[in-house]
Design a protein around this motif. Structure first.
Motif, PDB file in Angstrom:
ATOM      1  N   THR A 177     -21.504 -24.174  26.089  1.00  0.00           N
ATOM      2  CA  THR A 177     -21.560 -23.724  24.695  1.00  0.00           C
ATOM      3  C   THR A 177     -22.646 -22.685  24.484  1.00  0.00           C
ATOM      4  OG1 THR A 177     -20.880 -25.958  24.045  1.00  0.00           O
ATOM      5  CG2 THR A 177     -21.714 -24.513  22.305  1.00  0.00           C
ATOM      6  N   LEU A 178     -23.801 -22.897  25.089  1.00  0.00           N
ATOM      7  CA  LEU A 178     -24.957 -22.031  24.867  1.00  0.00           C
ATOM      8  C   LEU A 178     -24.686 -20.619  25.369  1.00  0.00           C
ATOM      9  CD1 LEU A 178     -27.810 -22.465  23.654  1.00  0.00           C
ATOM     10  CD2 LEU A 178     -28.653 -22.723  25.995  1.00  0.00           C
ATOM     11  N   ASP A 179     -24.177 -20.498  26.588  1.00  0.00           N
ATOM     12  CA  ASP A 179     -23.924 -19.171  27.148  1.00  0.00           C
ATOM     13  C   ASP A 179     -22.851 -18.420  26.357  1.00  0.00           C
ATOM     14  OD1 ASP A 179     -25.826 -19.450  29.081  1.00  0.00           O
ATOM     15  OD2 ASP A 179     -24.430 -19.985  30.687  1.00  0.00           O
ATOM     16  N   LYS A 180     -21.789 -19.121  25.970  1.00  0.00           N
ATOM     17  CA  LYS A 180     -20.728 -18.473  25.198  1.00  0.00           C
ATOM     18  C   LYS A 180     -21.256 -17.970  23.863  1.00  0.00           C
ATOM     19  CE  LYS A 180     -16.886 -21.139  27.178  1.00  0.00           C
ATOM     20  NZ  LYS A 180     -15.838 -22.164  26.890  1.00  0.00           N
ATOM     21  N   ALA A 181     -22.075 -18.801  23.226  1.00  0.00           N
ATOM     22  CA  ALA A 181     -22.622 -18.416  21.921  1.00  0.00           C
ATOM     23  C   ALA A 181     -23.538 -17.200  22.049  1.00  0.00           C
ATOM     24  CB  ALA A 181     -23.376 -19.591  21.304  1.00  0.00           C
ATOM     25  N   HIS A 182     -24.387 -17.193  23.083  1.00  0.00           N
ATOM     26  CA  HIS A 182     -25.311 -16.075  23.237  1.00  0.00           C
ATOM     27  C   HIS A 182     -24.590 -14.787  23.637  1.00  0.00           C
ATOM     28  CE1 HIS A 182     -28.872 -19.030  23.740  1.00  0.00           C
ATOM     29  NE2 HIS A 182     -28.775 -18.604  22.510  1.00  0.00           N
ATOM     30  N   GLN A 183     -23.533 -14.908  24.396  1.00  0.00           N
ATOM     31  CA  GLN A 183     -22.738 -13.720  24.716  1.00  0.00           C
ATOM     32  C   GLN A 183     -22.134 -13.127  23.452  1.00  0.00           C
ATOM     33  OE1 GLN A 183     -19.874 -14.930  27.665  1.00  0.00           O
ATOM     34  NE2 GLN A 183     -21.441 -15.390  29.203  1.00  0.00           N
ATOM     35  N   LEU A 184     -21.630 -13.995  22.584  1.00  0.00           N
ATOM     36  CA  LEU A 184     -21.044 -13.531  21.336  1.00  0.00           C
ATOM     37  C   LEU A 184     -22.109 -12.943  20.423  1.00  0.00           C
ATOM     38  CD1 LEU A 184     -18.530 -13.265  19.598  1.00  0.00           C
ATOM     39  CD2 LEU A 184     -18.917 -15.604  18.775  1.00  0.00           C
ATOM     40  N   MET A 185     -23.290 -13.547  20.416  1.00  0.00           N
ATOM     41  CA  MET A 185     -24.384 -13.053  19.572  1.00  0.00           C
ATOM     42  C   MET A 185     -24.776 -11.626  19.942  1.00  0.00           C
ATOM     43  SD  MET A 185     -26.632 -16.573  19.478  1.00  0.00           S
ATOM     44  CE  MET A 185     -28.095 -15.923  18.639  1.00  0.00           C
ATOM     45  N   ASN A 186     -24.611 -11.278  21.202  1.00  0.00           N
ATOM     46  CA  ASN A 186     -24.971  -9.936  21.663  1.00  0.00           C
ATOM     47  C   ASN A 186     -23.957  -8.873  21.269  1.00  0.00           C
ATOM     48  OD1 ASN A 186     -27.370 -10.741  22.928  1.00  0.00           O
ATOM     49  ND2 ASN A 186     -26.318 -11.273  24.832  1.00  0.00           N
TER      50      ASN A 186
END
Length: 289
Positions: A177-186
């Motif tokens: 979840t964390l990696d997917k969210a941070h990728q989207l945040m970028n």
């Protein structure tokens, strides 16, 4: 909170008295409001923010000669180790029950003043944070004293909630979840990125509540007033509460951890249900969180 007789975690690295060469981070990472209070806002994803800002450059640690832990420091270190052990027991069992594979326990680093992490340099003013680069939670135990003295959030279970929240980010990391969210945040606007951050933080609050529920089932750890202490802490680390305290007004587009009411609601839901599957903070509309 009943912790007598509980085991200590073997995943604690005590670096108190050892500090790293710190970088001039300044107030840009979280938009400093009140030193020692607004750092609470840094709790969840600050490690990953540091990682994106300064990379993984590490320097040799420097030894601090004037740090001498007092009795309360040692008590808090004992509490942190036992709480971490409790998260290990709960999430190891929960990952097995949910068929999520083997739970990989995070490390916990206790530091004083400043620290070098896999996400770069940080100071006590950063607040507790989780760094996914080295799967480690970092905390200066003085933070708990600041919680009590500066925002009136006190009690061992309130302190345990802080640790369990950071471990909640580790659970998010293991589940992807964390990696997917941070990728989207970028890839989105700052406003949208902040909203994704809020979703992450509220889910980490929920996971902290799940831990509390299951830990109590396993060990009978909760005492009268414990839940109220954690709820009080959650109510005083909402973006709206801290911004009103610092600026006298709210700036909703800059929220990155959620309103006090939201943090209380998701923590309370986790405590009530004890079910990690009911902690989806990403599907609801943002104004329905």
């Amino acid at each position: 909170m009943r912790l007598d007789g509980r085991r200590k975690s073997g995943n604690v690295n005590d670096r108190r008295g050892v500090s790293g060469r710190t970088l001039g981070i300044g107030g840009g990472i979280v938009g400093v409001v009140i030193a020692g209070i607004i750092t609470l806002l840094s709790g969840g994803n600050i490690g990953d923010v540091l990682n994106s800002v300064i990379g993984n450059s590490l320097s040799q640690p420097q030894y601090t000669q004037n740090y001498t832990p007092d009795a309360e420091d040692e008590r808090l270190a004992d509490l942190a180790s036992k709480v971490l052990a409790g998260t290990e027991d709960v999430w190891t069992d929960e990952f097995r029950r949910q068929g999520w594979g083997e739970y990989e326990c995070p490390k916990l680093v206790l530091f004083s003043g400043s620290v070098q992490s896999g996400c770069g340099s940080a100071t006590s003013q950063t607040g507790p944070f989780y760094c996914s680069a080295d799967q480690t939670v970092y905390i200066d135990l003085d933070f708990f004293k600041q919680m009590k003295d500066q925002i009136g959030a006190d009690g061992d279970f309130a302190y345990a909630y802080v640790i369990a929240h950071e471990v909640g980010h580790h659970v998010q990391y293991l589940l992807g979840t964390l990696d997917k969210a941070h990728q989207l945040m970028n890839s989105v606007s700052e406003r949208e990125s902040n909203q994704i951050s809020v979703r992450l933080e509220l889910q980490a609050d929920y996971y902290a509540g799940v831990w509390a529920h299951r830990d109590n089932e396993m060990f009978g750890s909760l005492e009268e007033g414990d839940v109220e202490n954690a709820i009080n802490a959650a109510s005083k680390i909402g973006d709206d509460y801290l911004q009103r305290k610092a600026y006298g007004r709210e700036m909703p587009d800059s929220f990155n951890h959620g309103r006090s009411s939201q943090r209380v609601a998701w923590l309370s839901k986790g405590i009530r249900t004890g079910d990690p599957l009911q902690g989806d903070t990403f599907s609801p509309a943002y104004n329905q969180l």
